[in-house]
Structure formats: structure tokens, C-alpha cells
Design a protein around this motif. Sequence first.
Motif, PDB file in Angstrom:
ATOM      1  N   THR A  61     -33.618  27.203  46.506  1.00 36.43           N
ATOM      2  CA  THR A  61     -34.515  25.886  46.038  1.00 36.43           C
ATOM      3  C   THR A  61     -34.895  26.508  44.596  1.00 36.43           C
ATOM      4  O   THR A  61     -35.039  25.491  43.686  1.00 36.43           O
ATOM      5  N   GLN A  64     -32.279  26.435  41.999  1.00 33.35           N
ATOM      6  CA  GLN A  64     -32.059  24.850  41.562  1.00 33.35           C
ATOM      7  C   GLN A  64     -33.071  24.226  40.837  1.00 33.35           C
ATOM      8  O   GLN A  64     -32.775  23.685  39.726  1.00 33.35           O
ATOM      9  N   LEU A  65     -34.376  24.573  41.034  1.00 34.32           N
ATOM     10  CA  LEU A  65     -35.404  23.779  40.084  1.00 34.32           C
ATOM     11  C   LEU A  65     -35.453  24.572  39.033  1.00 34.32           C
ATOM     12  O   LEU A  65     -35.565  23.866  37.851  1.00 34.32           O
ATOM     13  N   ARG A  66     -35.370  26.044  38.876  1.00 34.81           N
ATOM     14  CA  ARG A  66     -35.268  26.610  37.453  1.00 34.81           C
ATOM     15  C   ARG A  66     -34.170  26.265  36.588  1.00 34.81           C
ATOM     16  O   ARG A  66     -34.134  25.845  35.491  1.00 34.81           O
ATOM     17  N   ALA A  69     -32.784  21.922  37.477  1.00 37.88           N
ATOM     18  CA  ALA A  69     -33.625  20.923  37.014  1.00 37.88           C
ATOM     19  C   ALA A  69     -34.316  21.173  35.896  1.00 37.88           C
ATOM     20  O   ALA A  69     -34.936  20.592  35.145  1.00 37.88           O
ATOM     21  N   MET A  71     -36.859  23.077  35.197  1.00 40.22           N
ATOM     22  CA  MET A  71     -38.268  23.076  35.447  1.00 40.22           C
ATOM     23  C   MET A  71     -38.894  24.509  35.079  1.00 40.22           C
ATOM     24  O   MET A  71     -38.068  25.702  35.184  1.00 40.22           O
ATOM     25  N   GLU A  75     -44.182  24.739  36.498  1.00 41.81           N
ATOM     26  CA  GLU A  75     -44.021  23.210  37.275  1.00 41.81           C
ATOM     27  C   GLU A  75     -43.229  23.747  38.722  1.00 41.81           C
ATOM     28  O   GLU A  75     -43.643  22.947  39.518  1.00 41.81           O
ATOM     29  N   ILE A  76     -42.739  24.666  38.802  1.00 40.85           N
ATOM     30  CA  ILE A  76     -42.040  24.936  39.945  1.00 40.85           C
ATOM     31  C   ILE A  76     -43.173  25.509  40.934  1.00 40.85           C
ATOM     32  O   ILE A  76     -43.260  24.938  41.827  1.00 40.85           O
ATOM     33  N   GLU A  79     -45.031  22.481  42.190  1.00 44.23           N
ATOM     34  CA  GLU A  79     -44.209  21.859  43.277  1.00 44.23           C
ATOM     35  C   GLU A  79     -44.287  22.333  44.312  1.00 44.23           C
ATOM     36  O   GLU A  79     -44.288  21.845  45.416  1.00 44.23           O
TER      37      GLU A  79
END
Length: 106
Positions: A61, A64-66, A69, A71, A75-76, A79
Amino acid sequence: MACNGYDSDSIDRPIQAGGGGKQQTGFVADLIGAEDPALGLAEDIQALKPHLAKLNDRDRTLLQLRFGAEMTQTEIGEELGLSQMHVSRLLTRICNKLREALLATA
């Protein structure tokens, strides 16, 4: 005839153009493409896949976010309820783990 398809020629052979003048316009080698840098990236992604599959859900996760997406660490953190510093440490650990796994299989 199909047998003519097997004739070889030098890549340094000049290419002739024009009618009777037979003006040289370049060499056969000029028509050969260059290496596509995206091919190396595709190979790296394929080599990385089995190592990504071994990561736990949180690590996947975070990646995937870094990188998916795009981010920021802040921001991560917002979240997931983590500090930016903790996200940074986790990402560093995950990337180092993946790097070591890739180097071990190379």
C-alpha cells in the motif's frame, strides 16, 4: 524469389537514390533503430514483480500510494495516520529490501 530474402549486405553500404545520377543519401546503418530505454524498465518491472508479491499489505500500500498515486510522504502519512518521518523510514526500508532482493537474484 524467396531465396533472395537471404542475401546479406554490409550495414556500411551506401544507399543510392535518384534516377541516373545515383546520388548517395546515407548508409544502411542509418536505417537501423536504436535501443529503446523503456525495454530496460520493462525488464526491471518484471524482475521486481515476484519480490513485490512477497511484501505485506501495508508495504505494498505504501509503495502504491507513493509511486502509483504519486502522493507525497506527508499526504501518505495523513491518509494512514502516520508521521511523515515514519513514512519516510518505512519507504526507505521497503526500497532497500527490494533492492537487496533484486541484487541477490542478479
